[in-house]
Structure formats: structure tokens, C-alpha cells
Design an enzyme around this catalytic site. Structure first.
Site, PDB file in Angstrom:
ATOM      1  N   PRO A 112       0.825  -1.211   0.000  1.00  0.00           N
ATOM      2  CA  PRO A 112       0.000   0.000   0.000  1.00  0.00           C
ATOM      3  C   PRO A 112       0.858   1.260   0.000  1.00  0.00           C
ATOM      4  O   PRO A 112       1.867   1.327   0.693  1.00  0.00           O
ATOM      5  CB  PRO A 112      -0.771  -0.114   1.323  1.00  0.00           C
ATOM      6  CG  PRO A 112       0.147  -0.878   2.218  1.00  0.00           C
ATOM      7  CD  PRO A 112       0.888  -1.850   1.323  1.00  0.00           C
ATOM      8  N   GLY A 113       0.468   2.224  -0.794  1.00  0.00           N
ATOM      9  CA  GLY A 113       1.132   3.518  -0.781  1.00  0.00           C
ATOM     10  C   GLY A 113       0.117   4.569  -0.370  1.00  0.00           C
ATOM     11  O   GLY A 113      -0.029   4.939   0.796  1.00  0.00           O
ATOM     12  N   ARG A 159      -0.289  16.335  -9.457  1.00  0.00           N
ATOM     13  CA  ARG A 159      -1.382  15.400  -9.757  1.00  0.00           C
ATOM     14  C   ARG A 159      -2.526  16.034 -10.570  1.00  0.00           C
ATOM     15  O   ARG A 159      -3.007  15.415 -11.523  1.00  0.00           O
ATOM     16  CB  ARG A 159      -1.919  14.754  -8.486  1.00  0.00           C
ATOM     17  CG  ARG A 159      -0.848  13.976  -7.700  1.00  0.00           C
ATOM     18  CD  ARG A 159      -1.430  13.099  -6.605  1.00  0.00           C
ATOM     19  NE  ARG A 159      -2.172  11.993  -7.134  1.00  0.00           N
ATOM     20  CZ  ARG A 159      -3.483  11.916  -7.188  1.00  0.00           C
ATOM     21  NH1 ARG A 159      -4.201  12.887  -6.671  1.00  0.00           N
ATOM     22  NH2 ARG A 159      -4.079  10.888  -7.724  1.00  0.00           N
ATOM     23  N   CYS A 181       4.628  28.684 -15.790  1.00  0.00           N
ATOM     24  CA  CYS A 181       4.264  29.129 -17.137  1.00  0.00           C
ATOM     25  C   CYS A 181       3.786  27.976 -17.995  1.00  0.00           C
ATOM     26  O   CYS A 181       4.458  27.567 -18.956  1.00  0.00           O
ATOM     27  CB  CYS A 181       5.452  29.847 -17.761  1.00  0.00           C
ATOM     28  SG  CYS A 181       5.864  31.277 -16.767  1.00  0.00           S
ATOM     29  N   TYR A 228      -2.851  14.128 -14.007  1.00  0.00           N
ATOM     30  CA  TYR A 228      -3.925  13.118 -14.093  1.00  0.00           C
ATOM     31  C   TYR A 228      -5.320  13.738 -13.995  1.00  0.00           C
ATOM     32  O   TYR A 228      -6.279  13.015 -13.721  1.00  0.00           O
ATOM     33  CB  TYR A 228      -3.812  12.103 -12.949  1.00  0.00           C
ATOM     34  CG  TYR A 228      -2.437  11.568 -12.663  1.00  0.00           C
ATOM     35  CD1 TYR A 228      -1.803  10.707 -13.552  1.00  0.00           C
ATOM     36  CD2 TYR A 228      -1.781  11.903 -11.483  1.00  0.00           C
ATOM     37  CE1 TYR A 228      -0.546  10.201 -13.267  1.00  0.00           C
ATOM     38  CE2 TYR A 228      -0.528  11.390 -11.189  1.00  0.00           C
ATOM     39  CZ  TYR A 228       0.083  10.544 -12.085  1.00  0.00           C
ATOM     40  OH  TYR A 228       1.319  10.046 -11.800  1.00  0.00           O
TER      41      TYR A 228
END
Ligand code: LLP
Length: 448
Positions: A274-275, A312, A376, A316
Site C-alpha cells: 500500500p502507498g 497530480r 508558465c 492526471y
């Protein structure tokens, strides 16, 4: 996020006000709760207790030494994917017999480093890697402990960039190739085949992919066990979900109830990696509002954190709840799962929207805004059409559930020094990584 609470309108991490941390350490700032990591680790151990698994924390999700040390002290092992991660876990005194090494591209120096440390096992991802490992361990006069990482061709229904268990992904070994490896294992005298391994993707909000993969693996084990292939370990990887917005997240107990029966059937020892589920709720990213502007169609809130600090959302399209650290009303973050939270979330517009005429604030004091960073790139955007209390220059905001793949994916893009990291334990805080300085940014470079 149990250890990040609003008290009388002010965000606390355990017993410490977020505002005081931002004042003391500056922003952007990662703030970790020690007890959040401990609670999550103990929860997963409790849920899987019947199988007494090795819980190997996935270092890539959150790799600060202080965090690794908290988990090591609690009893965790580690899932590593590089020599750098091995260096980290060795540095905090991890037991090498609790370390598993995954990844499709282990380099020769990394393999040597891991053989030297006598880790529990290599999760081997190709026949070519196995051949190399055989040659290298023969060269060192040793035997390499190995699990074969299989590609079960199971769809984990997660983001295209974080799915790993499908045939088209680069990860793992095809079942037919694995069969051949096992048939010919006698030709690899310096390999000890200990088990099988899979990792399906991240995050996975259903137990179904685990059950589908385990059904295939248990059949495979039955067919292939032999004196030269004990297959005594079964590593089911990570991927357990985390509540970011309004997802239904299975509890550790639900994952355990799905996984353990298969382990029982094989008599294997279980390994988990698990992370996110241990680290995700362990931190927030604090950031200050620099400016606000309305360009006629959209309203922007420009903050001092950027995609270099938390990538993130840019990478994603990930949702991180954000909210001012001081705000009189109960924030929806505390209402997750409730009808009020649903109502609030439903009133965000998301991707395509046009701001109402400049400055428009609704009756409840909210404004739709894009929270963006200073980098940017148009992808340097944390929220689109998010309904937030009116924010002004100097206000402090918090990005929640930032403990997993937050700091560990940070970079120096736009030559920005990486933020500081602070660990809170009850009423105390300490800096566990200093903010990078400008001289550190260029320290390794030669320009003359
Ligand atoms: N084991 C292996 C072999 C992995 O590749 C991973 C994650 C894990 C375990 C831990 O998965 P977790 O329990 O954290 O879901 N950067 C992306 C996630 C990438 C996951 C990579 N592998 C994100 O920010 O969502």
C-alpha cells in the site's frame, strides 16, 4: 482526513494551527500528521490480521526519511523501485528482509546494491531481467530471491496513466512466459523462485479486479508449484483507494475480505504494497493566495504553489479538495459523503465554464474560480470552476489529501526550489525537510 480538522473556523493538523505553521516555515508547505500514518498502518494490519501479511509501504508515494522511519518503527516493510529508494530505507534502518524491489528497468548498479543488502526479494518483470539477475548473482557467488510479477490482464478501471495490470501496459510477465520460466528454472541456478506478484493500478475503487487477478494467480500456483518453484509468497501489490472527492472507497476490511480467501486456498504468505492508502490522508499542502483576477470569462485565484509542488491535477486531472485554512463555516471537506457535500460538489462547474460578470459572488458568499499556480503552463491549474469562499491576496489555503504522490513527485520546474516539509505530532511540529535554497538549485551545475 481525521487528523486535519477545523476548530472554530481554523484548520488544525493534530494540535497545531495550520496558520502558525505557514507563518513559521513559509509557503508552499507540506504538513504531515504523524498519527495519520500510524492510524492507517494499524488499520490495514488489523483488517488483514488473519493473513499476517508483510505490509510493504510503497516508498514512491511518500518518501521522506522521517515518514519512512515512523512506519519502520511501527513494523512496516517497504516496496522500493529504485536504488534511491533502497538508499532511503537502508538509511532509516529498515530490515532488508522486509524489502521488495519492483520495477521494469532495474539497472545493474541497482541490482548490485540490492543483492548486497540481501533484500527479501526482487519482483522480476521480464525474462531478460531474470537472465541478467542470474548472471549477476552468479558473478557475486550468491542466489537472488525472486517473485515473478505477472501481468494478469485485468482492468482496474483507474486513470489511463495509472493502470498497470492490462496486457498493453509495460508491467509484468505474460502467464505463458512465466510458465516457460518456471519449466526452465533449473537453468537458472542462482535464482530462488519464491513467489508471484501483481500490481493492478492505482487507485482501485473496487475489490473486483483483485478477485479477478487472484483467481488467475491461484490457478497458476496450483499448476506450477514444484520443488524448484516453491511459490510460497503471493504479493497482491497496492492500489487501495482514497477519498479525494465523492468516491465510494472500500474499507481495508472489504479489500481484506476479498483477498484473504484466495491466500487461504494457496497457503501462501501474503505481501501488500500500500502507498496512497497509508500516506494520502497524511498531509496537506498549504499555499498563499498571491493575486486574483477576472479575465472577462473566467475568474482566477493565483497561489504560490504550482505543479512543481503538486503535479497530480496537471498530470492526471486529479481532484484535490481545497479550502481556506480560516473560514467561519464548516467546510465541505468535513462533510464528505454527506448530502451537504454532494450538493456542494454538484455546484462546481468543472472543466468548461464562463465566470459570471466580474466579481460576481453568490448569496452564500462563494465564487466560482480556477485556482492556478505561478508556473508558465496552462496545465498549472489545481481546480477548474471550483466553488470557493471569496479569496484575497494573503489568504492561506489548503490542498487536502496531498500526502501521496505529492512531495515525492515534486520537481524544480521553472527553477523553483522545492517546498519545506513539516511533521506534526500532537502539539509539536518539526521540519523534516528544509525548503530548498537558490544555491542548492544550481549546486551540481558547471557553467564555466
Ligand atoms: N506497488 C507497485 C509495484 C506500484 O507500482 C505502486 C504504485 C504501488 C505498489 C502503490 O500503489 P498505491 O497503493 O499507492 O496505489 N502517481 C500516481 C500513482 C502512481 C502509482 C504508481 N505505482 C498518482 O499520483 O495517482
Amino acid at each position: 482526513m481525521k487528523h486535519f480538522n477545523y476548530r472554530e473556523g481554523e484548520l488544525f493538523c493534530e494540535g497545531v494551527p495550520a496558520r502558525s505553521l505557514a507563518e513559521k516555515y513559509g509557503t508552499p508547505l507540506y504538513v504531515y500528521s504523524r498519527n495519520s500514518f500510524l492510524d492507517a498502518y494499524r488499520d490495514i494490519c488489523r483488517a488483514f490480521a488473519k493473513a499476517s501479511p508483510l505490509v510493504a509501504f510503497s516508498v514512491k508515494s511518500c518518501s521522506n526519511l522521517a515518514i519512512l522511519n515512523i512506519l519502520r518503527e511501527a513494523g512496516a516493510g517497504f516496496d522500493i523501485v529504485s536504488g534511491g529508494e533502497l538508499h532511503r530505507v537502508v538509511k532509516v534502518g529498515a530490515d532488508p528482509r522486509k524489502v521488495v524491489f519492483s520495477g521494469v528497468g532495474k539497472s545493474d548498479p541497482e541490482i548490485l546494491q540490492a543483492l548486497d543488502q540481501d533484500i527479501l526479494m526482487f519482483n522480476v518483470e521480464s525474462e531478460a531481467e531474470l537472465d541478467n539477475l542470474q548472471a549477476m548473482s552468479a558473478g557475486m557467488g550468491t542466489v537472488a530471491p525472486v517473485a515473478l510479477r505477472l501481468n494478469p490482464d485485468v482492468d482496474a478501471h483507474t486513470h489511463a496513466k495509472t493502470t498497470t495490470g492490462k496486457k498493453e501496459n509495460k508491467f509484468g510477465i505474460d502467464f505463458s512466459v512465466a510458465s516457460r520460466i518456471i519449466r526452465n528454472i533449473a537453468e537458472q541456478p542462482n535464482i530462488r523462485l519464491l513467489g508471484l506478484d501483481v500490481h493492478l493500478g492505482s487507485p482501485i475503487y473496487s475489490t473486483l479486479p483483485y478477485r479477478q487477478a487472484l483467481a488467475k494467480l491461484t490457478d497458476f500456483i496450483k499448476e506450477h508449484r514444484s520443488p524448484r518453484a516453491h511459490l510460497e509468497y503471493l504479493n497482491i501489490g497496492g492500489g487501495y483507494g482514497l477519498l479525494y472527492r465523492d468516491q465510494a472507497v472500500p474499507s481495508f476490511q472489504e479489500y481484506a475480505d476479498a483477498i484473504i480467501p484466495f491466500i487461504g486456498k494457496t497457503g501462501c504468505k501474503l505481501i501488500l504494497e500500500p502507498g496512497r492508502s497509508l500516506s494520502g490522508n497524511g498531509a496537506v499542502l498549504l499555499s498563499r493566495v498571491l493575486y486574483t483576477k477576472n479575465n472577462g470569462t473566467r475568474h482566477f485565484t493565483i497561489v504560490d504553489a504550482g505543479m512543481s509542488d503538486l503535479v497530480r491535477p496537471a498530470m492526471y486531472d486529479a481532484y484535490h479538495f481545497c479550502w481556506p485554512t480560516q473560514y467561519a463555516r464548516t467546510p465541505p471537506a468535513e462533510l464528505f459523503g454527506s448530502p451537504e457535500a454532494k450538493d456542494y460538489l454538484n455546484r462546481e462547474t468543472g472543466e468548461d465554464w464562463e465566470a459570471p460578470p466580474s466579481g460576481a459572488v453568490d448569496a452564500e458568499g462563494f465564487r466560482l474560480t480556477d485556482v492556478v499556480g505561478p508556473i508558465c503552463e496552462s496545465s498549472d491549474c489545481f481546480t477548474r470552476g471550483r466553488r470557493l469562499p471569496v479569496l484575497e491576496r494573503g489568504d492561506l489555503i489548503s490542498f487536502f489529501s496531498a500526502g501521496a504522490y505529492g512531495f515525492s513527485m515534486s520537481s524544480n520546474y521553472n527553477s523553483r526550489p522545492r517546498p519545506a516539509e513539516v511533521l506534526v505530532n500532537g502539539g509539536e511540529s518539526r521540519e523534516i525537510r528544509k525548503r530548498e535554497t537558490l544555491p542548492e538549485l544550481t549546486a551540481g551545475e558547471a557553467w564555466q
